[in-house]
Design an enzyme around this catalytic site. Structure first.
Site, mmCIF file in Angstrom:
data_model
loop_
_atom_site.group_PDB
_atom_site.id
_atom_site.type_symbol
_atom_site.label_atom_id
_atom_site.label_comp_id
_atom_site.label_asym_id
_atom_site.label_seq_id
_atom_site.Cartn_x
_atom_site.Cartn_y
_atom_site.Cartn_z
ATOM 1 N N ARG A 103 11.546 -6.232 4.658
ATOM 2 C CA ARG A 103 11.257 -4.799 4.485
ATOM 3 C C ARG A 103 12.189 -3.946 5.351
ATOM 4 O O ARG A 103 12.464 -4.271 6.496
ATOM 5 C CB ARG A 103 9.802 -4.511 4.871
ATOM 6 C CG ARG A 103 9.474 -3.016 4.875
ATOM 7 C CD ARG A 103 8.006 -2.744 4.753
ATOM 8 N NE ARG A 103 7.267 -3.010 5.983
ATOM 9 C CZ ARG A 103 5.946 -2.833 6.076
ATOM 10 N NH1 ARG A 103 5.245 -2.433 5.035
ATOM 11 N NH2 ARG A 103 5.331 -3.096 7.208
ATOM 12 N N LYS A 108 0.836 -1.209 0.000
ATOM 13 C CA LYS A 108 0.000 0.000 0.000
ATOM 14 C C LYS A 108 0.873 1.261 0.000
ATOM 15 O O LYS A 108 0.590 2.220 -0.697
ATOM 16 C CB LYS A 108 -0.923 0.026 1.237
ATOM 17 C CG LYS A 108 -1.839 -1.178 1.349
ATOM 18 C CD LYS A 108 -2.811 -1.047 2.515
ATOM 19 C CE LYS A 108 -2.161 -1.024 3.886
ATOM 20 N NZ LYS A 108 -1.470 -2.279 4.253
ATOM 21 N N ARG A 154 11.354 -2.016 10.934
ATOM 22 C CA ARG A 154 10.323 -1.623 11.893
ATOM 23 C C ARG A 154 10.244 -2.657 13.003
ATOM 24 O O ARG A 154 10.315 -3.858 12.737
ATOM 25 C CB ARG A 154 8.960 -1.537 11.172
ATOM 26 C CG ARG A 154 8.814 -0.307 10.327
ATOM 27 C CD ARG A 154 7.551 -0.337 9.482
ATOM 28 N NE ARG A 154 6.357 -0.783 10.205
ATOM 29 C CZ ARG A 154 5.129 -0.727 9.681
ATOM 30 N NH1 ARG A 154 4.934 -0.259 8.460
ATOM 31 N NH2 ARG A 154 4.090 -1.159 10.369
ATOM 32 N N ARG A 182 -0.188 -9.075 13.868
ATOM 33 C CA ARG A 182 -0.781 -8.051 12.999
ATOM 34 C C ARG A 182 -1.692 -8.684 11.951
ATOM 35 O O ARG A 182 -2.745 -8.134 11.610
ATOM 36 C CB ARG A 182 0.318 -7.224 12.322
ATOM 37 C CG ARG A 182 1.007 -6.279 13.311
ATOM 38 C CD ARG A 182 2.301 -5.749 12.764
ATOM 39 N NE ARG A 182 2.129 -4.876 11.630
ATOM 40 C CZ ARG A 182 3.052 -4.716 10.672
ATOM 41 N NH1 ARG A 182 4.189 -5.390 10.708
ATOM 42 N NH2 ARG A 182 2.830 -3.901 9.682
ATOM 43 N N ARG A 211 -9.374 1.018 9.605
ATOM 44 C CA ARG A 211 -8.943 -0.352 9.868
ATOM 45 C C ARG A 211 -9.953 -1.127 10.689
ATOM 46 O O ARG A 211 -9.740 -2.309 10.966
ATOM 47 C CB ARG A 211 -7.665 -0.297 10.660
ATOM 48 C CG ARG A 211 -6.406 -0.650 9.881
ATOM 49 C CD ARG A 211 -5.284 -0.473 10.852
ATOM 50 N NE ARG A 211 -4.090 -1.170 10.583
ATOM 51 C CZ ARG A 211 -3.010 -0.615 10.014
ATOM 52 N NH1 ARG A 211 -3.061 0.591 9.545
ATOM 53 N NH2 ARG A 211 -1.904 -1.304 9.919
HETATM 54 P P1 AMP Z 1 1.049 0.387 9.465
HETATM 55 O O1 AMP Z 1 2.282 1.179 9.215
HETATM 56 O O2 AMP Z 1 -0.135 0.851 8.672
HETATM 57 O O3 AMP Z 1 1.275 -1.106 9.357
HETATM 58 O O4 AMP Z 1 0.677 0.673 11.002
HETATM 59 C C1 AMP Z 1 1.548 0.331 12.039
HETATM 60 C C2 AMP Z 1 0.799 0.248 13.349
HETATM 61 O O5 AMP Z 1 0.229 1.538 13.663
HETATM 62 C C3 AMP Z 1 -0.389 -0.691 13.376
HETATM 63 O O6 AMP Z 1 -0.004 -2.026 13.646
HETATM 64 C C4 AMP Z 1 -1.230 -0.100 14.495
HETATM 65 O O7 AMP Z 1 -0.687 -0.398 15.771
HETATM 66 C C5 AMP Z 1 -1.044 1.387 14.265
HETATM 67 N N1 AMP Z 1 -2.067 1.932 13.340
HETATM 68 C C6 AMP Z 1 -1.875 2.489 12.110
HETATM 69 N N2 AMP Z 1 -3.041 2.872 11.565
HETATM 70 C C7 AMP Z 1 -3.999 2.545 12.460
HETATM 71 C C8 AMP Z 1 -5.419 2.664 12.487
HETATM 72 N N3 AMP Z 1 -6.105 3.197 11.456
HETATM 73 N N4 AMP Z 1 -6.081 2.205 13.577
HETATM 74 C C9 AMP Z 1 -5.420 1.690 14.631
HETATM 75 N N5 AMP Z 1 -4.101 1.530 14.672
HETATM 76 C C10 AMP Z 1 -3.379 1.965 13.603
#
Ligand code: AMP
Length: 217
Positions: free
Chosen positions: A130, A18, A163, A174, A91
């Site tokens: 990654r 994404k 990360r 996740r 989400r």
């Molecule tokens: P991502 O980089 O999108 O994989 O997000 C990393 C982490 O940030 C996720 O595993 C959540 O802990 C938090 N996070 C990001 N976006 C959201 C969201 N819309 N709702 C809740 N937690 C989020």
């Protein structure tokens, strides 16, 4: 509806591409790319109150509470003068409902929702390779899209990092959270007739061609 008030929502499991695809789309079309995960990671890095609160959830692979996320996204919608690529939000079903509410309140339009589809096997493989740039958020993959020099960012030469939540134990969590909490969001947008699906397997270039294809339908 003004083009400046359009939102392209990107859905899909972690590691589906994404960020890579969304950044490219935004760059080529003059849209603003916003990833809620990036905003949270910056807050963690800067040790803001939001960052301190969010870190506990992120480290465990859990979602940050809906109320917190709504505030973050609303701020972006209030300020942005450009159309938005929204990566990582909504989400959960309550977040999708909240987004609808904010879209109405601030005069935006959900232009399309693109779902990137990838098998669990490929997700785990991609996430473990990654690396990201903590400075400019560029995304690399040590196997399929490595940086030119060692593990330095091609754009700004900052040392790349893995990360914390791309470690195997957290990846599994996740994925489980995605299936439990985010799959209903897909059905929500499918029912609204907004959903477009893209096969996310293969090289970034191929996936981008597919993205352009569904966006021009
Ligand atoms: P991502 O980089 O999108 O994989 O997000 C990393 C982490 O940030 C996720 O595993 C959540 O802990 C938090 N996070 C990001 N976006 C959201 C969201 N819309 N709702 C809740 N937690 C989020």
């Amino acid at each position: 509806m003004l083009e400046a008030k359009r939102i392209l929502v990107l859905l899909g499991p972690p590691g589906a591409g994404k960020g890579t695809q969304g950044q490219r789309w935004a760059e080529e079309h003059g849209w603003r790319y916003t990833a809620t995960g990036d905003l949270l990671r910056q807050a963690v890095q800067n040790q803001t109150p939001l960052g301190l609160q969010a870190k506990a959830y992120m480290d465990k692979g859990l979602l940050v509470p809906d109320e917190v996320m709504g505030g973050i996204v609303e701020e972006v919608m209030r300020r942005s003068q450009q159309p938005l690529v929204l990566d990582g939000y909504p989400r959960t079903l309550p977040q999708a409902q909240k987004l609808d509410e904010m879209v109405k309140r601030w005069g935006w339009e959900i232009f399309a929702v693109v779902l990137f589809v990838l098998s669990d096997e490929e997700i785990v493989e991609r996430l473990s390779a990654r690396r990201i740039c903590p400075n400019c958020q560029a995304i690399y993959n040590l196997r399929s899209a490595p940086p030119k020099n060692d593990e330095l960012c091609d754009e700004c030469e900052t040392p790349l990092i893995q990360r914390d939540d791309d470690k195997p134990e957290v990846i599994r969590k996740r994925l489980a959270v995605y299936k439990e909490q985010t799959l209903p969001v897909i059905d929500y947008y499918r029912a609204e007739g907004l959903l477009k699906e893209v096969n996310a397997s293969g090289a970034p270039e191929e996936v981008y061609e597919r993205l352009k294809g569904v966006m021009s339908e």
